[in-house]
Design a protein around this motif. Sequence first.
Motif, short mmCIF file in Angstrom:
data_model
loop_
_atom_site.label_atom_id
_atom_site.label_comp_id
_atom_site.label_asym_id
_atom_site.label_seq_id
_atom_site.Cartn_x
_atom_site.Cartn_y
_atom_site.Cartn_z
N PRO A 1 -9.46 6.69 3.37
CA PRO A 1 -9.65 8.06 2.91
C PRO A 1 -8.36 8.59 2.29
CG PRO A 1 -9.24 8.06 5.25
CD PRO A 1 -9.30 6.60 4.83
N VAL A 2 -8.46 9.76 1.66
CA VAL A 2 -7.32 10.53 1.16
C VAL A 2 -6.72 9.93 -0.12
CG1 VAL A 2 -5.05 11.53 1.69
CG2 VAL A 2 -6.78 11.33 3.50
N GLN B 1 -9.67 9.96 -4.53
CA GLN B 1 -10.64 11.04 -4.37
C GLN B 1 -11.57 11.08 -5.58
OE1 GLN B 1 -8.61 14.69 -3.15
NE2 GLN B 1 -7.25 13.50 -1.81
N PHE C 1 -15.77 11.90 -1.85
CA PHE C 1 -14.78 12.18 -0.82
C PHE C 1 -15.12 13.49 -0.13
CE2 PHE C 1 -13.06 14.57 -4.34
CZ PHE C 1 -12.41 15.66 -3.76
N GLU D 1 -10.22 15.73 2.89
CA GLU D 1 -9.27 14.80 2.28
C GLU D 1 -8.40 15.49 1.23
OE1 GLU D 1 -10.88 10.84 1.28
OE2 GLU D 1 -12.79 11.59 2.08
N ALA D 2 -8.94 16.50 0.56
CA ALA D 2 -8.17 17.19 -0.48
C ALA D 2 -6.95 17.90 0.10
CB ALA D 2 -9.06 18.19 -1.21
N GLY E 1 -12.12 10.73 -11.16
CA GLY E 1 -11.17 11.34 -10.24
C GLY E 1 -9.76 11.28 -10.79
N THR F 1 -6.95 11.79 -8.42
CA THR F 1 -6.02 11.55 -7.31
C THR F 1 -6.01 10.08 -6.94
OG1 THR F 1 -6.29 13.78 -6.41
CG2 THR F 1 -5.49 12.08 -4.89
N ARG G 1 -16.58 3.17 3.77
CA ARG G 1 -16.20 4.56 3.96
C ARG G 1 -17.04 5.13 5.10
NH1 ARG G 1 -18.00 7.75 0.33
NH2 ARG G 1 -19.47 6.30 -0.65
#
Length: 285
Positions: free
Chosen positions: A8-9, A12, A17, A21-22, A61, A63, A261
């Motif tokens: 995770p994280v 994104q 997600f 996580e943001a 995405g 990120t 996930r």
Amino acid sequence: MKIGINSPVVVQLPGAFSPWEAEAGIDELGAVAETADALGFDFLTCSEHVMVPADIAAQRGGTYWDPLATFGYLAARTTRIRLATQVLVLGYHHPLAIAKRYGTLDRVSGGRLVLGLGVGSLEEEFALLGATFEGRGAIADDALRALRASLSQPRPTYDGEHFAFRDVVVEPHAVQPKVPLWIGGRTPRSLRRAVELADGWVPFGLSPTELATLLGRVDLPAGFEVVLSPERALDPTREPGATADALGVLAEAGATSASVRVAADSAQHYREQLAALAAHLPAAE
């Protein structure tokens, strides 16, 4: 079938997600990594994009944590879980740069590196980095051969079509005698590349039926890793039956490992989900 964590994280993707996580940082990610490590999961992942054009970020995405920096930190907070780039784009790096940087990571992590590698498809990113887009498949093949010749060698030598080196010292180098190389992609060519030049295949965007068909057309070498992902995030706490079914579909399609996930609304919830998912791990030998 082993189970790894699609971290995770660090990536994104829109629609894929969770809101927590943001806002999460390295402390939350580190806590998740420690839990996955202690429970016996096989690997953590981190992908690579240097930049994504703003108009494309809405689909892909924007990120993407840098895998080298991220794994350097996580290596210090874990002891046994493997650290898998999923994936580095071969065309963005000279093979000796990967050998040095990620060989150092292999050294500091005690031999836990898995190099997931891909050809790449984002032409704008190639252009920004001054990398060659046309003919990138052939360049990637040569880079893979050069990597195999250099990753675990202090004095590597290679003479290929696009890369050549001799009389050089690369220290530190990887401590694993043969760092596992996984190839990302969704085409028959990516699978052939993986079988011929690497140790595993990490496809994406294919149905279980498509995966089983592609895998049925090739003879896989002994020990070859096929890393598949469920179509959606798993919820092992509330849906243990559906979780087992989803993992079973991957095994039937030919997976040796699942990259999963889990659905969660916080880092703590994520860790609780991992504890429930651990019931599906293979028995320790």
